[in-house]
Every structure is written in C-alpha cells, then in structure tokens.
Design a protein around this motif. Structure first.
Motif, PDB file in Angstrom:
ATOM      1  N   ARG A  55     -17.878 -22.439   3.943  1.00  0.00           N
ATOM      2  CA  ARG A  55     -17.535 -22.126   2.549  1.00  0.00           C
ATOM      3  C   ARG A  55     -17.051 -23.352   1.776  1.00  0.00           C
ATOM      4  O   ARG A  55     -16.997 -23.334   0.556  1.00  0.00           O
ATOM      5  CB  ARG A  55     -16.452 -21.047   2.490  1.00  0.00           C
ATOM      6  CG  ARG A  55     -16.934 -19.677   2.871  1.00  0.00           C
ATOM      7  CD  ARG A  55     -15.774 -18.696   2.831  1.00  0.00           C
ATOM      8  NE  ARG A  55     -16.209 -17.320   3.023  1.00  0.00           N
ATOM      9  CZ  ARG A  55     -15.384 -16.286   3.087  1.00  0.00           C
ATOM     10  NH1 ARG A  55     -14.079 -16.483   2.967  1.00  0.00           N
ATOM     11  NH2 ARG A  55     -15.849 -15.067   3.262  1.00  0.00           N
ATOM     12  N   ALA A  68     -13.671 -17.177  12.186  1.00  0.00           N
ATOM     13  CA  ALA A  68     -13.286 -17.224  10.771  1.00  0.00           C
ATOM     14  C   ALA A  68     -13.177 -18.677  10.291  1.00  0.00           C
ATOM     15  O   ALA A  68     -13.599 -19.001   9.173  1.00  0.00           O
ATOM     16  CB  ALA A  68     -11.969 -16.481  10.556  1.00  0.00           C
ATOM     17  N   GLU A  80     -14.112  -9.224   4.337  1.00  0.00           N
ATOM     18  CA  GLU A  80     -13.572 -10.567   4.159  1.00  0.00           C
ATOM     19  C   GLU A  80     -14.635 -11.655   4.332  1.00  0.00           C
ATOM     20  O   GLU A  80     -14.578 -12.699   3.688  1.00  0.00           O
ATOM     21  CB  GLU A  80     -12.425 -10.806   5.147  1.00  0.00           C
ATOM     22  CG  GLU A  80     -11.643 -12.049   4.835  1.00  0.00           C
ATOM     23  CD  GLU A  80     -10.322 -12.120   5.581  1.00  0.00           C
ATOM     24  OE1 GLU A  80      -9.758 -13.227   5.628  1.00  0.00           O
ATOM     25  OE2 GLU A  80      -9.855 -11.101   6.117  1.00  0.00           O
ATOM     26  N   TYR A  81     -15.605 -11.403   5.211  1.00  0.00           N
ATOM     27  CA  TYR A  81     -16.645 -12.394   5.517  1.00  0.00           C
ATOM     28  C   TYR A  81     -18.033 -11.753   5.381  1.00  0.00           C
ATOM     29  O   TYR A  81     -18.752 -11.594   6.375  1.00  0.00           O
ATOM     30  CB  TYR A  81     -16.458 -12.951   6.933  1.00  0.00           C
ATOM     31  CG  TYR A  81     -15.095 -13.548   7.143  1.00  0.00           C
ATOM     32  CD1 TYR A  81     -14.775 -14.796   6.609  1.00  0.00           C
ATOM     33  CD2 TYR A  81     -14.115 -12.860   7.854  1.00  0.00           C
ATOM     34  CE1 TYR A  81     -13.516 -15.347   6.785  1.00  0.00           C
ATOM     35  CE2 TYR A  81     -12.854 -13.406   8.033  1.00  0.00           C
ATOM     36  CZ  TYR A  81     -12.555 -14.644   7.496  1.00  0.00           C
ATOM     37  OH  TYR A  81     -11.313 -15.181   7.667  1.00  0.00           O
ATOM     38  N   TRP A 105     -13.396  -6.924   8.640  1.00  0.00           N
ATOM     39  CA  TRP A 105     -13.959  -8.264   8.827  1.00  0.00           C
ATOM     40  C   TRP A 105     -15.091  -8.514   7.823  1.00  0.00           C
ATOM     41  O   TRP A 105     -15.135  -9.544   7.157  1.00  0.00           O
ATOM     42  CB  TRP A 105     -14.485  -8.426  10.252  1.00  0.00           C
ATOM     43  CG  TRP A 105     -15.249  -9.701  10.442  1.00  0.00           C
ATOM     44  CD1 TRP A 105     -16.577  -9.917  10.169  1.00  0.00           C
ATOM     45  CD2 TRP A 105     -14.743 -10.954  10.904  1.00  0.00           C
ATOM     46  NE1 TRP A 105     -16.920 -11.220  10.443  1.00  0.00           N
ATOM     47  CE2 TRP A 105     -15.817 -11.874  10.891  1.00  0.00           C
ATOM     48  CE3 TRP A 105     -13.494 -11.379  11.337  1.00  0.00           C
ATOM     49  CZ2 TRP A 105     -15.666 -13.191  11.292  1.00  0.00           C
ATOM     50  CZ3 TRP A 105     -13.358 -12.703  11.742  1.00  0.00           C
ATOM     51  CH2 TRP A 105     -14.435 -13.590  11.722  1.00  0.00           C
ATOM     52  N   ILE A 156     -16.572 -20.058   9.557  1.00  0.00           N
ATOM     53  CA  ILE A 156     -17.075 -19.543   8.281  1.00  0.00           C
ATOM     54  C   ILE A 156     -16.390 -20.259   7.118  1.00  0.00           C
ATOM     55  O   ILE A 156     -17.040 -20.632   6.139  1.00  0.00           O
ATOM     56  CB  ILE A 156     -16.872 -18.013   8.205  1.00  0.00           C
ATOM     57  CG1 ILE A 156     -17.703 -17.329   9.298  1.00  0.00           C
ATOM     58  CG2 ILE A 156     -17.261 -17.482   6.820  1.00  0.00           C
ATOM     59  CD1 ILE A 156     -17.313 -15.891   9.565  1.00  0.00           C
ATOM     60  N   GLN A 157     -15.087 -20.481   7.236  1.00  0.00           N
ATOM     61  CA  GLN A 157     -14.359 -21.210   6.190  1.00  0.00           C
ATOM     62  C   GLN A 157     -14.911 -22.629   6.029  1.00  0.00           C
ATOM     63  O   GLN A 157     -14.995 -23.138   4.907  1.00  0.00           O
ATOM     64  CB  GLN A 157     -12.850 -21.250   6.493  1.00  0.00           C
ATOM     65  CG  GLN A 157     -12.165 -19.914   6.398  1.00  0.00           C
ATOM     66  CD  GLN A 157     -12.133 -19.337   4.982  1.00  0.00           C
ATOM     67  OE1 GLN A 157     -12.465 -19.989   3.997  1.00  0.00           O
ATOM     68  NE2 GLN A 157     -11.761 -18.080   4.882  1.00  0.00           N
TER      69      GLN A 157
END
Length: 162
Positions: free
Chosen positions: A154, A147, A102-103, A99, A150-151
C-alpha cells in the motif's frame, strides 16, 4: 509424496491432512495428483495475495526474491499458483469478514471454502507449488506479518518504484 522427506515435514503434512474428515484422502490425493483439496476454517485459513500486490511489496517480480521475502517476513507456508500469478499464505484461524473489510485487496478465505494444497515435494518453479513449505506441525504465517506485507504494498513510494 516423497517418503525420504524430513520427519518434521512429514508431520506437518499429516497435520494439514487432518483438516479433512478423512486425512488419508489428502495423502492419497497428494500421491496420485500432487495436489489435495483441503477445507479451510478447521485448522487454518488462507490469505489470497495477488501477484501484483506481492511484487509491489517485495519490490520485484523475481520469484527467488519473493520467496526470500516470504520466508523472512511471513515465517510460514505460502503456496504459489504460478499460472494464475497468485499466492496463498496459510494463516491461523481468524475472522475472515473482519480481515477482508480491512484488507479487501487480499481477502482471507475460511470456513466453507477449499484450498488446493500441493504435496511437500512440489517446490516449483512451475504450476502450483510451495513458495515456502511447511516445516513443522502447526506451521502457519502470523496474520500481523501478512498484514505488514499488505501495508508494504500500500506504500505509494513502493508502488511508484515498480
């Protein structure tokens, strides 16, 4: 903790307390200090969400709006450490290293780490409190939902809109 709380919330906090080898210790900590230190990686993990990331994803730093975004998008419990401008989403057990690769801006905390967990009646607006309180036994945020948050942060269009 407030003894007049809903039975489902009481059961949810009993479930959280059982992350400790001696669950009564967690209940005692909640009663005496309002905060219990619970080990991660046994019943749940936690994703650390910096305030700046959350505010970009939510499009605001308004705490009430952020709580609403959490409730709608994450669907599970989130702790707010207001003095430190940090959030912690409680999530199911997962590979923390994968994880975090990736983040990296929102690392997952797990086995060998501890989380300060507020009592059920600590719901803000200051200190360490529940932005979204657990409602039932096993109530956790789904990692794909975290996720997605978080995206959202981003997204360069969101970041530029701040």
């Amino acid at each position: 903790m407030n003894s007049a709380r809903k039975p489902s919330v009481a059961a949810a906090f009993d479930w959280l307390a059982r992350a400790q080898a001696a669950p009564q210790q967690a209940h005692q900590e909640w009663t005496e200090t309002g905060i219990a230190l619970l080990p991660l990686g046994k019943r749940f993990n936690s994703v650390y969400l910096p305030g700046a990331l959350v505010h970009v994803a939510a499009g605001t730093s308004d705490v009430d709006v952020v709580k609403q975004v959490f409730a709608e998008l994450l669907g599970g419990p989130v702790i707010h450490n207001r003095p430190q401008h940090q959030y912690y989403a409680l999530v199911e057990l997962a590979n923390t290293q994968q994880w975090t690769q990736e983040y990296p801006e929102a690392p997952m905390l797990g086995a060998g780490q501890f989380l300060s967990v507020p009592a059920s009646d600590l719901t803000g607006p200051t200190g360490l409190y529940w932005a979204v309180c657990p409602r039932i036994v096993g109530d956790l945020c789904a990692t794909p939902s975290v996720a997605a948050l978080i995206q959202m942060a981003r997204d360069p269009q969101r970041a530029g809109a701040r």
